[in-house]
Write a protein that holds these residues in place. Structure first.
Motif, short mmCIF file in Angstrom:
data_model
loop_
_atom_site.label_atom_id
_atom_site.label_comp_id
_atom_site.label_asym_id
_atom_site.label_seq_id
_atom_site.Cartn_x
_atom_site.Cartn_y
_atom_site.Cartn_z
N THR A 26 0.81 -1.23 0.00
CA THR A 26 0.00 0.00 0.00
C THR A 26 0.84 1.27 0.00
O THR A 26 0.29 2.37 0.02
N VAL A 27 2.15 1.14 -0.03
CA VAL A 27 3.03 2.31 -0.06
C VAL A 27 2.88 3.05 -1.39
O VAL A 27 2.77 2.43 -2.45
N GLY A 28 2.90 4.38 -1.33
CA GLY A 28 2.91 5.19 -2.55
C GLY A 28 4.28 5.08 -3.20
O GLY A 28 5.29 5.50 -2.65
N ILE A 29 4.31 4.54 -4.40
CA ILE A 29 5.60 4.14 -4.98
C ILE A 29 6.42 5.33 -5.48
O ILE A 29 7.66 5.30 -5.46
N ALA A 30 5.78 6.42 -5.90
CA ALA A 30 6.52 7.56 -6.46
C ALA A 30 6.95 8.56 -5.41
O ALA A 30 7.67 9.51 -5.71
N GLY A 31 6.53 8.37 -4.17
CA GLY A 31 6.83 9.32 -3.12
C GLY A 31 8.13 9.04 -2.40
O GLY A 31 9.14 8.70 -3.01
N GLY A 32 8.07 9.14 -1.06
CA GLY A 32 9.28 8.95 -0.26
C GLY A 32 9.92 7.59 -0.45
O GLY A 32 11.13 7.44 -0.26
N TYR A 33 9.12 6.58 -0.83
CA TYR A 33 9.68 5.25 -1.02
C TYR A 33 10.80 5.27 -2.05
O TYR A 33 11.96 4.94 -1.75
N THR A 34 10.50 5.66 -3.28
CA THR A 34 11.54 5.69 -4.32
C THR A 34 12.49 6.86 -4.11
O THR A 34 13.71 6.72 -4.29
N GLN A 35 11.96 8.01 -3.72
CA GLN A 35 12.82 9.18 -3.52
C GLN A 35 13.82 8.96 -2.39
O GLN A 35 14.88 9.59 -2.37
N GLY A 36 13.49 8.06 -1.47
CA GLY A 36 14.41 7.75 -0.38
C GLY A 36 15.31 6.57 -0.63
O GLY A 36 16.11 6.21 0.22
N GLY A 37 15.21 5.94 -1.79
CA GLY A 37 16.06 4.80 -2.12
C GLY A 37 15.23 3.61 -2.55
O GLY A 37 15.24 3.20 -3.70
N GLY A 38 14.46 3.03 -1.60
CA GLY A 38 13.52 1.98 -1.93
C GLY A 38 14.07 0.56 -1.89
O GLY A 38 14.66 0.09 -2.86
N THR A 39 13.90 -0.14 -0.75
CA THR A 39 14.24 -1.56 -0.68
C THR A 39 13.16 -2.38 -1.39
O THR A 39 12.04 -1.91 -1.57
N SER A 40 13.49 -3.62 -1.75
CA SER A 40 12.54 -4.40 -2.53
C SER A 40 12.88 -5.89 -2.52
O SER A 40 14.07 -6.26 -2.46
N PRO A 41 11.86 -6.75 -2.59
CA PRO A 41 12.12 -8.18 -2.80
C PRO A 41 12.83 -8.45 -4.13
O PRO A 41 13.39 -9.51 -4.33
N LEU A 42 12.79 -7.46 -5.03
CA LEU A 42 13.48 -7.58 -6.32
C LEU A 42 14.82 -6.84 -6.33
O LEU A 42 15.45 -6.69 -7.37
N GLY A 43 15.25 -6.38 -5.14
CA GLY A 43 16.43 -5.53 -5.07
C GLY A 43 17.71 -6.18 -5.55
O GLY A 43 18.50 -5.56 -6.27
N SER A 44 17.95 -7.44 -5.16
CA SER A 44 19.18 -8.10 -5.58
C SER A 44 19.20 -8.36 -7.08
O SER A 44 20.27 -8.45 -7.70
N LYS A 45 18.03 -8.46 -7.68
CA LYS A 45 17.91 -8.73 -9.11
C LYS A 45 18.07 -7.45 -9.93
O LYS A 45 18.79 -7.43 -10.94
N PHE A 46 17.45 -6.36 -9.46
CA PHE A 46 17.37 -5.16 -10.30
C PHE A 46 17.89 -3.88 -9.64
O PHE A 46 18.02 -2.87 -10.31
N GLY A 47 18.15 -3.90 -8.34
CA GLY A 47 18.65 -2.71 -7.67
C GLY A 47 17.58 -2.00 -6.85
O GLY A 47 16.44 -2.48 -6.71
N LEU A 48 17.95 -0.87 -6.29
CA LEU A 48 17.02 -0.05 -5.52
C LEU A 48 15.91 0.51 -6.40
O LEU A 48 16.07 0.61 -7.63
N ALA A 49 14.81 0.90 -5.78
CA ALA A 49 13.75 1.56 -6.54
C ALA A 49 14.27 2.82 -7.21
O ALA A 49 13.89 3.14 -8.34
N ALA A 50 15.15 3.55 -6.53
CA ALA A 50 15.70 4.78 -7.10
C ALA A 50 16.51 4.52 -8.37
O ALA A 50 16.64 5.40 -9.23
#
Length: 581
Positions: free
Chosen positions: A235-259
């Motif tokens: 339910t996190v807003g994806i374009a807000g502080g999540y991505t603007q702050g870096g963004g951890t992810s279950p896909l992080g090791s595969k593709f990197g941070l949300a940023a």
């Protein structure tokens, strides 16, 4: 962060004997530095506060989308004007308080209740005061750039504190504020999938409005056979502080941070100018927004990000309980093995809980099989077998990433915690001496009444385009969340507990590295030396970009770039500190 646990399971040793309460009001500041009204934002009750007719004019300008705050907990009290006590509605609010969906549809309620300062709390007695207090006074339900400009211009003209809010997913106190007007972006839900072509990327992309939540973005991508990098909470807003702050992810090791995924931003600056920021246009603003923190350089209208082909994904869960020191010996094996696990593309979410209970509710291997993932974890399983420690292991292959995510993460409620944490570098598992010290630090957290959760991912790959994410991310082994359970009925106890985080728990890990780093979206909002911890060597450059695009310093939030120039006074009024940035 902390999943599948009852509040009873989360009770822990009290830390009050370790600390002395320094003050009963959070973020209290002396007003001695504010010598006059011009030194503070205009506040309700001040002579400068806009009249009703002035607010009505703003309402007309934004098409009737100005909303006056009525606290969500008002139905639990007799004391808020125009709202009567309603036992059924109150019970509904109380019963759903831990669910993000209750808060993200409001204009004002932060999911970290600490920052509401018990202004109108549903768990206090019916006769307790219910006031707007620390909530925003008004919000504009923005639908387009003209609403952004009107809100920013109004806040600038009348010297009113401005807050940018989407869902209220916020553990740092950025999405609410006493005497403020909120730019509420939650209604901007546009999604557009496109074939993107530029000098830095050619492929599928998705443009997301500022109000789009992670589950909505993922559903749009999945419908076309793709995925987007999202966090652990849908339910996190994806374009807000999540991505603007870096963004951890279950896909992080595969593709990197949300940023690392951002292709362009559509932004309204502090001067009210609409800009597009890309790696080739307004490049400094692009760089800052991608990992340098939200709510300070400009207000984002939309974000365009890379998409990736959906893929089969393996999922594993693991847990064990052991009262002896063998518990920590097994953990040492687990940590030493992490670099190899993460390098394969896996992401692991795990917890250290009271009673020496290790719990890994989620482990993902996008593009791999369950057999592959279990094999990667084999050193830990071998150590458990050698110590004859029983454990629970489940593994499964899923046809798509989202199938694995929905199965392993069926419900994500609010983390009601007094929060701290840091980024743990891979160097701490490079030698027996360093990993022993790391385990001792983690043990110190739990010995002193804390609970700890780890998000382990490898985002070391150089991003396609440079961004402002803390450089420590590229060398990190896991993100350590730690904290104590939030007390719904006692704000003073939470102030004490947050002091424990600052003075006892965070230092258990900070002492292990010369330059401690932390995740600016989810950490201790009272962290000392936060400029270095949250932004690293990028801070000075980010300050200069902040000044360029927000010349009137209208954007402010705790621990955002440039925020040391202002601070809330004891009554919540935002005032200048005298600090020059």
């Amino acid at each position: 962060m902390f999943k599948g646990l009852t509040r009873l399971q989360l009770q822990m040793v009290a830390l009050t004997s370790l600390l002395v309460l320094a003050g009963s009001v959070w973020l209290a500041r002396s007003e001695s530095s504010a010598s006059g009204a011009s030194q503070c934002r205009c506040f309700p009750g001040d002579a400068c506060w806009p009249s009703t007719s002035t607010w009505n004019t703003l309402n007309n300008t934004v098409g009737g989308r100005l909303i006056k705050t009525v606290p969500i907990g008002a139905v639990c009290h007799d004391t808020f004007p125009g709202v009567s006590y309603n036992a059924k509605k109150c019970a509904d609010v109380q019963g759903n308080w831990a669910r993000p969906e209750l808060h993200d549809e409001t204009t004002h309620s932060p999911m970290a209740a600490f920052f509401a300062n018990m202004s109108c709390d549903p768990f206090t007695p019916r006769s307790a005061p219910c006031v707007i207090g620390s909530y925003v006074q008004y919000a504009v339900k923005a639908s387009c750039d003209s609403d952004y400009r009107a809100t920013i211009n109004f806040a600038t003209k009348y010297n009113i504190r401005l807050v940018i809010r989407n869902t209220g997913h916020d553990y740092m106190g950025k999405s609410t504020g006493a005497g403020a007007i909120a730019l509420w972006t939650h209604g901007i839900k546009d999604t557009t999938i496109k074939d993107y072509k530029s000098s830095y990327y050619t492929g599928k992309a998705i443009k997301l409005g500022a109000g789009v939540q992670a589950n909505e973005a993922q559903e749009a991508a999945n419908a076309k056979g793709y995925v987007v990098v999202e966090g652990d909470c849908p339910t996190v807003g994806i374009a807000g502080g999540y991505t603007q702050g870096g963004g951890t992810s279950p896909l992080g090791s595969k593709f990197g941070l949300a940023a690392d995924q951002v292709l362009e931003w559509e932004v309204v600056t502090g001067a009210g100018t609409v800009l597009t920021a890309t790696p080739t246009q307004n490049t400094d603003l692009y760089w800052a927004l991608a990992g340098g923190g939200g709510g300070t350089y400009g207000a984002v209208l939309s974000m365009t990000v890379r998409m990736y082909k959906n893929m089969a994904t393996a999922g594993v869960t693991l847990s064990y309980l052991e009262s002896s020191d063998a518990y920590w010996q097994i953990l040492q094996v687990f940590l030493t093995n992490l670099p190899a696990v993460l390098k394969s593309g896996a992401v692991l979410y795990w917890q250290l809980l009271p009673g020496n209970f290790f719990y890994m509710p989620q482990a993902y291997l996008p593009g791999g099989t369950a057999k592959d993932l279990v094999k990667l974890l084999q050193p830990t399983l071998d150590a458990l077998n050698a110590k004859k420690i029983p454990y629970s292991l489940t593994s499964k292959d899923f046809p798509t990433f989202q199938d694995s995510f929905k199965t392993l993460n069926p419900e994500m409620n609010i983390t009601e915690f007094n929060l701290g944490g840091s980024l743990i570098p891979r160097s701490l598992v490079a030698t027996n001496k360093s990993v022993t010290a790391l385990v001792a630090g983690l043990k110190s957290v739990t010995d002193n009444g804390g609970i700890l959760a780890g998000v382990s991912m490898d985002v070391s790959k150089t991003p396609p385009v440079p961004n402002a994410a803390h450089p420590a991310w590229r060398d990190s082994l896991f993100l350590a969340f730690l904290g104590t359970v939030y007390d719904r009925s006692n704000l003073t106890a939470n102030v004490v507990a947050q002091q424990a985080v600052s003075n006892v728990l965070d230092p258990s890990l900070d002492k292990l590295t010369p330059n401690p780093a932390a995740y600016l979206n989810e950490a201790n909002f009272k962290r000392a030396n936060w400029q270095s911890a949250f932004y690293g060597t990028n801070y000075a450059k980010l300050v200069s970009i902040k000044k360029k695009y927000d010349p009137n310093a209208i954007f402010w939030g705790p621990t955002v770039v440039g925020s040391e120039a202002w601070a809330p006074a004891a009554d919540g009024k935002l005032c200048k500190t005298g600090v020059t940035v």
